[in-house]
Design a protein around this motif. Structure first.
Motif, mmCIF file in Angstrom:
data_model
loop_
_atom_site.group_PDB
_atom_site.id
_atom_site.type_symbol
_atom_site.label_atom_id
_atom_site.label_comp_id
_atom_site.label_asym_id
_atom_site.label_seq_id
_atom_site.Cartn_x
_atom_site.Cartn_y
_atom_site.Cartn_z
ATOM 1 N N LEU A 345 0.806 -1.219 0.000
ATOM 2 C CA LEU A 345 0.000 0.000 0.000
ATOM 3 C C LEU A 345 0.836 1.265 0.000
ATOM 4 C CD1 LEU A 345 -2.862 -0.941 2.512
ATOM 5 C CD2 LEU A 345 -2.799 -1.190 0.020
ATOM 6 N N GLY A 346 2.150 1.151 0.275
ATOM 7 C CA GLY A 346 3.022 2.314 0.256
ATOM 8 C C GLY A 346 2.974 3.102 1.552
ATOM 9 N N GLY A 347 3.627 4.266 1.536
ATOM 10 C CA GLY A 347 3.641 5.127 2.712
ATOM 11 C C GLY A 347 4.706 4.779 3.727
ATOM 12 N N VAL A 348 5.631 3.886 3.366
ATOM 13 C CA VAL A 348 6.712 3.502 4.275
ATOM 14 C C VAL A 348 8.061 3.811 3.634
ATOM 15 C CG1 VAL A 348 5.504 1.720 5.579
ATOM 16 C CG2 VAL A 348 6.571 1.136 3.404
ATOM 17 N N SER A 349 9.069 3.967 4.479
ATOM 18 C CA SER A 349 10.429 4.238 4.026
ATOM 19 C C SER A 349 11.344 3.113 4.486
ATOM 20 C CB SER A 349 10.918 5.573 4.596
ATOM 21 O OG SER A 349 12.326 5.692 4.493
ATOM 22 N N PHE A 350 12.088 2.557 3.568
ATOM 23 C CA PHE A 350 13.019 1.487 3.911
ATOM 24 C C PHE A 350 14.048 1.979 4.923
ATOM 25 C CE2 PHE A 350 17.110 -0.677 3.093
ATOM 26 C CZ PHE A 350 16.751 -1.963 3.479
ATOM 27 N N ILE A 351 14.555 3.193 4.721
ATOM 28 C CA ILE A 351 15.567 3.734 5.633
ATOM 29 C C ILE A 351 14.987 3.917 7.033
ATOM 30 C CG2 ILE A 351 17.016 5.751 6.131
ATOM 31 C CD1 ILE A 351 17.325 6.151 3.128
ATOM 32 N N VAL A 352 13.777 4.447 7.112
ATOM 33 C CA VAL A 352 13.141 4.645 8.421
ATOM 34 C C VAL A 352 12.902 3.312 9.106
ATOM 35 C CG1 VAL A 352 11.041 5.416 9.583
ATOM 36 C CG2 VAL A 352 12.084 6.844 7.821
ATOM 37 N N GLN A 353 12.489 2.314 8.347
ATOM 38 C CA GLN A 353 12.257 0.993 8.941
ATOM 39 C C GLN A 353 13.545 0.412 9.510
ATOM 40 O OE1 GLN A 353 8.694 1.585 8.889
ATOM 41 N NE2 GLN A 353 9.061 -0.576 9.363
#
Length: 405
Positions: A345-353
């Motif tokens: 669905l999107g809305g996420v950041s790999f770096i933030v995770q």
């Protein structure tokens, strides 16, 4: 006319609040029942002379966790206390009280996870003291950062990366933190006597495969409450969460079956590894992404647990690889398979995770090192060699799990 509309609106609002309260209460009960799964998984894995201790420890931990979270932890995480009048507490159908119960069952999973790693050689009351501080302080600090926006962590992520750390149902917040806390406790306790014989590492076989399997089944069933009901309201119910939970579980089963070469212990822990890993992104991933996430977790657990048997990390149930490592993988996987380019669905950041996962590990390591290190120095954490040989059942509880002579 207006009066009638107001009455209808009030009735609808009351029904909505009542439905949300009942929904969350059912979720709390399901997750609470998961603690029976933790107990039987441990009972089936440890040797017979430690089975009673496994059962008592999980239940006693829950009692201590309730007090720690009621008086300290919930306030640390959400800034809410329960010292008002009963009239105030019962407001909105007591939704806030049920929310506390639901989140308590998550918090109490931390000592239940730790229990499996330190089994068979830990003293009873020092571990209960550690439970009080882990549930009352360490866990709520990170829980509040991620799920309540405390200390500006999520605001900082949003400002710099246009996304917050996403952990829908606790891959990192609950399981990752619990698993890494367990690793520190295992370090301070050291290896069980008899693990190294003639210079070679040996394994203790599970005492009761049916009990182990029962524990795994209870956890698998309860996990649908753990994930789906993390929405905390009827309007937030998502069939996608249920499907992703199912697919990750299946992936974990099949990967553990293949990599574990039909070993029943691995096969019954495989679905748990998959379920741990999908919690974070279960509301974002495509079911195929959840399947892959669970399969990687199942294989990773078997591979890592097998290699731990040749080290001095004596993790009885493999809680560090299962919850700590697979939980960390789940946090990162949400940043991969949650992307719209991979069907999410999107809305996420790999770096933030990645950063949020590292933050959770850091909080768990530093906090648990302070708690278990202090207790180890002040009271000692481990049974004596004679007590360990006799078993925790007779040493601590003065009764065995069977009436055999």
């Amino acid at each position: 006319m207006n009066s009638t509309l107001e009455q209808v609106g009030g009735a609808v609002q009351l029904l909505t609040k009542s439905s949300d309260t009942l929904f969350l209460l059912l979720g709390a009960i399901m997750v609470f029942f998961m603690h029976a799964g933790f107990a039987f998984l441990e009972v089936g894995t440890v040797r017979k002379k430690n089975q009673v201790n496994a059962l008592v420890k999980i239940l006693a931990d829950f009692g201590v966790s309730t007090l720690a979270y009621f008086f300290i932890g919930y306030w640390v995480a959400y800034g809410h206390t329960f010292f008002g009048s009963a009239t105030e507490l019962a407001n909105n159908n007591g939704y806030e009280l049920v929310k506390f119960f639901f989140l308590l069952t998550f918090a109490a999973a931390i000592p239940a996870i730790v229990s499996g790693g330190i089994a068979e050689r830990a003293r009873f009351y020092p571990i209960l003291i550690a439970t009080f501080f882990t549930v009352g302080v360490i866990y709520p600090c990170f829980e509040g950062m991620i799920w309540n926006g405390n200390w500006g962590v999520q605001t900082w992520f949003m400002a710099h990366f246009d996304a917050q750390f996403h952990d829908f149902a606790g891959s990192v917040v609950v399981h990752g933190v619990g698993g890494w806390i367990a690793l520190v406790a295992i370090h301070f306790l050291g290896m069980r006597k008899g693990r190294v014989r003639a210079g070679k590492h040996t394994n203790f076989a599970p005492s009761n495969i049916p009990f182990l399997a029962l524990g795994a089944w209870i956890l698998c069933v309860g996990w649908f409450g753990f994930n789906v009901m993390s929405a905390q309201s009827m309007t937030g119910i998502s069939g996608l969460v249920a499907m992703n939970t199912l697919m990750a579980m299946a992936g974990g089963i099949l990967a553990a079956l293949f990599v574990g070469k039909n070993d029943p212990g691995f096969i019954h822990n495989g679905p748990l590894a998959g379920l741990v890993s999908v919690c974070a992104g279960s509301d974002l991933m495509h079911p195929i992404g959840a399947l892959i996430t669970g399969a990687i977790a199942g294989g990773l657990f078997v591979w890592l647990f097998t290699r731990l048997q040749k080290t001095r990390i004596d993790d009885v149930l493999g809680v560090w690889p299962l919850h700590g490592v697979c939980g960390a993988w789940g946090g990162i996987a949400a940043g991969i398979f949650g992307q719209s380019a991979l069907g999410g669905l999107g809305g996420v950041s790999f770096i933030v995770q990645c950063l949020g996962t590292l933050l959770g590990i850091t909080v768990a390591l530093l906090g648990s090192w302070a708690v278990y290190g202090t207790l180890n120095r002040v009271t000692g954490l481990r049974l004596t060699q004679e007590q360990e040989y006799n078993g925790a059942d007779l040493t601590i509880h003065r009764i065995s799990s069977t009436n055999e002579d």
